[in-house]
Design an enzyme around this catalytic site. Structure first.
Site, PDB file in Angstrom:
ATOM      1  N   PRO A 232     -53.571 -39.110  -9.565  1.00 43.06           N
ATOM      2  CA  PRO A 232     -52.901 -37.919  -9.234  1.00 43.06           C
ATOM      3  C   PRO A 232     -51.752 -37.664 -10.403  1.00 43.06           C
ATOM      4  O   PRO A 232     -50.926 -38.286 -10.570  1.00 43.06           O
ATOM      5  CB  PRO A 232     -52.023 -38.497  -7.915  1.00 43.06           C
ATOM      6  CG  PRO A 232     -52.272 -40.124  -8.111  1.00 43.06           C
ATOM      7  CD  PRO A 232     -53.089 -40.469  -9.078  1.00 43.06           C
ATOM      8  N   ASP A 408     -49.062 -40.705 -14.076  1.00 42.56           N
ATOM      9  CA  ASP A 408     -49.896 -41.007 -12.671  1.00 42.56           C
ATOM     10  C   ASP A 408     -48.724 -41.245 -11.630  1.00 42.56           C
ATOM     11  O   ASP A 408     -47.850 -42.428 -11.771  1.00 42.56           O
ATOM     12  CB  ASP A 408     -50.674 -42.527 -13.006  1.00 42.56           C
ATOM     13  CG  ASP A 408     -51.289 -42.829 -11.696  1.00 42.56           C
ATOM     14  OD1 ASP A 408     -50.861 -42.684 -10.657  1.00 42.56           O
ATOM     15  OD2 ASP A 408     -52.425 -43.534 -12.038  1.00 42.56           O
ATOM     16  N   HIS A 409     -48.587 -40.298 -10.783  1.00 46.81           N
ATOM     17  CA  HIS A 409     -47.525 -40.324  -9.438  1.00 46.81           C
ATOM     18  C   HIS A 409     -47.758 -41.597  -8.929  1.00 46.81           C
ATOM     19  O   HIS A 409     -46.630 -41.963  -8.177  1.00 46.81           O
ATOM     20  CB  HIS A 409     -47.847 -39.045  -9.079  1.00 46.81           C
ATOM     21  CG  HIS A 409     -46.470 -38.487  -8.376  1.00 46.81           C
ATOM     22  ND1 HIS A 409     -45.435 -39.186  -8.624  1.00 46.81           N
ATOM     23  CD2 HIS A 409     -45.957 -37.438  -8.005  1.00 46.81           C
ATOM     24  CE1 HIS A 409     -44.405 -38.739  -8.155  1.00 46.81           C
ATOM     25  NE2 HIS A 409     -44.950 -37.400  -7.579  1.00 46.81           N
ATOM     26  N   ARG A 410     -48.727 -42.463  -8.860  1.00 48.26           N
ATOM     27  CA  ARG A 410     -48.612 -43.509  -7.779  1.00 48.26           C
ATOM     28  C   ARG A 410     -47.862 -44.632  -8.524  1.00 48.26           C
ATOM     29  O   ARG A 410     -47.326 -45.490  -7.818  1.00 48.26           O
ATOM     30  CB  ARG A 410     -50.252 -44.230  -7.875  1.00 48.26           C
ATOM     31  CG  ARG A 410     -51.331 -43.282  -7.069  1.00 48.26           C
ATOM     32  CD  ARG A 410     -52.696 -43.790  -7.319  1.00 48.26           C
ATOM     33  NE  ARG A 410     -52.949 -43.890  -8.595  1.00 48.26           N
ATOM     34  CZ  ARG A 410     -54.114 -44.304  -9.156  1.00 48.26           C
ATOM     35  NH1 ARG A 410     -55.128 -44.611  -8.311  1.00 48.26           N
ATOM     36  NH2 ARG A 410     -54.505 -44.347 -10.462  1.00 48.26           N
ATOM     37  N   ILE A 412     -45.353 -43.862 -11.421  1.00 45.36           N
ATOM     38  CA  ILE A 412     -44.193 -43.061 -11.939  1.00 45.36           C
ATOM     39  C   ILE A 412     -43.715 -41.961 -10.998  1.00 45.36           C
ATOM     40  O   ILE A 412     -44.397 -41.001 -10.734  1.00 45.36           O
ATOM     41  CB  ILE A 412     -44.240 -42.629 -13.329  1.00 45.36           C
ATOM     42  CG1 ILE A 412     -44.836 -43.729 -14.344  1.00 45.36           C
ATOM     43  CG2 ILE A 412     -43.078 -42.011 -13.858  1.00 45.36           C
ATOM     44  CD1 ILE A 412     -45.548 -43.313 -15.630  1.00 45.36           C
TER      45      ILE A 412
END
Ligand code: CAO
Length: 436
Positions: A232, A408-410, A412
């Protein structure tokens, strides 16, 4: 022997459906379950199997006819001493869409559509738009034998029809991992799947040529696609003032020439990135396979995207944190040459903890690089331009370099991402900070 009427089986909610293919002709001897017709509504395609064994003495329908459940489709000469009339069960499992299992009549059994991926919010008998597939009977039989859902196969034959080669290519793609099995996708994505892109026959609109993708493009394309689908992404844009850095860099040109290397802004970007990675260790990390842990790396191997005649390659500068400006320039020169000559070894391309893609030597203002998973972030560097910058009292000319970081929003979150890019920009604006 006697002549028996064969009626169209129950096709569920479908009404006035087009016959697009007739797979048999008068005189053919058919067995129960042999495919007879293909019906196509605007939402799904269904193959109609025979419910009887015998000889076709008359066909009551033709291609283009619109038919409904129960209509007379053929007269069949059957052997009365061994009449076989079979109901075709609904075999398609969820999430494949099946026509609702209405009571089955001997000559009008229920059929299941050949195609389709279901969406979780649709009723079980709701067909899915875009589930058409044009293919000859033999290709349909071939696909069925291999368990291939024809709606997932891109047809490359005339008018987009699916050929046997297309089916074989699809199977190869699934086996090699290039394509995901539709059901696997449905499971992984909660049943939504990835909608296929309809491709017209481009030759209908003008002359075309076709050329094969390079091996590197095929490999990197597969990897980029996997990264794009699995990570993501968020991209943070920023810019920094590199006027002082550029002055310092210009002063190094003679020395660089003597050493036979180029010291481009990228070398300082690598230095600044390492400083930022040390300050924000979660960016120099990877998610564990089960997604339960963050693996923090105590080494700094920097992947650098290199544009080669055959496509994108990402060689890795190992232990970049231990290298001087000159050593980084040497390493970049060597690796980019090897990349362009196709001489990179697997070791040259593995183990990166963070990647940088610099288009600064070419142009553009900003872009959104794709995270090179399993890394969790990638920096994109764009071309610096002299710009008027307000210093609180007046506009002054400053060399401003745009850059972006996709992450990667998971792993950061937004605040962490922008802290990283802000810090990176500060390091580039005042490279003396890198000494501290
Ligand atoms: N702003 C302004 N000028 C820049 C710059 C920037 N951000 N970055 C580089 N330049 C200048 C360099 O200083 C050099 O000029 P001088 O010779 O006068 O110093 C010139 O542009 C050419 O630089 P370069 O591109 O040859 O060297 P580099 O170190 O910046 O990059 C490499 C090396 C291998 C990364 C690069 O050649 C390359 O292949 N870039 C493409 C990467 C890519 O394709 N990314 C996309 C991936 S996603 O599809």
């Amino acid at each position: 022997m006697s002549i028996k009427p064969m009626l169209l089986p129950d096709i569920g909610d479908f009404k006035s459906v087009d016959i697009i293919e007739i797979m048999v002709k008068v005189g053919d001897v058919i067995a129960v379950d042999d495919p007879l017709f293909v019906l196509e509504s605007d939402k799904a395609t269904m193959e109609i199997p025979s419910s009887m064994a015998g000889k076709i003495v008359d066909l009551k329908v033709k291609i283009g006819d619109k038919v409904n459940t129960g209509v007379l489709v053929a007269d069949i000469e059957v052997d009365d001493s061994a009449v076989v009339v079979k109901a075709v069960p609904v075999a398609a499992p969820v999430p494949t869409v099946a026509v609702s299992a209405a009571p089955v009549a001997t000559s009008a059994p229920t059929v299941a559509p050949i195609v389709v991926a279901a969406s979780a919010d649709k009723p079980i008998n709701a067909p899915v738009v875009g589930a058409k597939a044009h293919a000859s009977p033999s290709v349909r039989v071939f696909a069925r034998q291999l368990g291939v859902d024809l709606s997932q196969v891109t047809g490359t034959a005339v008018k987009g029809r699916v050929s046997k080669d297309d089916v074989q290519g699809f199977v190869k793609g699934v086996m090699s991992g290039a394509k995901a099995l539709p059901n696997a996708v449905a499971v992984a994505t909660g049943g939504m799947g990835i909608p296929a892109i309809k491709q017209p026959n481009f030759a209908d609109f003008g002359d075309i040529t076709s050329e094969p993708l390079s091996r590197i493009k095929k490999i990197s394309g597969k990897h980029l696609h996997a990264c794009w689908l699995n990570v993501p992404h968020v991209t943070q844009f920023d810019e920094c003032d590199i006027t002082e850095m550029e002055a310092f860099r210009s002063g190094l040109k003679e020395q660089a020439k003597a050493r036979g290397v180029g010291v481009t802004p990228l070398i300082f970007v690598i230095k600044a990135a390492i400083a930022a990675l040390k300050k924000f260790p979660h960016v120099n990390a990877s998610l564990s396979v089960d997604g339960e842990n963050l693996i923090l790396k105590q080494y700094y191997h920097i992947g650098v995207a290199v544009d080669t005649p055959n496509g994108l390659m990402v060689p890795v500068i190992r232990d970049a944190d231990k290298k001087s400006v000159w050593e980084l320039a040497e390493a970049l020169k060597e690796l980019s040459h090897k990349a362009r000559e196709g001489k990179l070894s697997p070791t040259d391309m593995s183990g990166a903890t963070f990647s940088i893609s610099s288009l600064g030597g070419i142009g553009g203002s900003q872009f959104t690089p794709i995270v090179n998973a399993p890394e969790v972030a990638i920096l994109g560097v764009s071309k610096a331009k002299m710009q008027p910058v307000w210093n609180g009292a007046e506009f002054v000319p400053r060399l401003m370099m745009p850059f972006s970081m996709s992450y990667d929003h998971r792993v950061i979150d937004g605040a962490q991402g922008v802290k990283f890019t802000t810090y990176l920009g500060q390091m580039l604006t005042d490279i003396r900070q890198l000494l501290l």
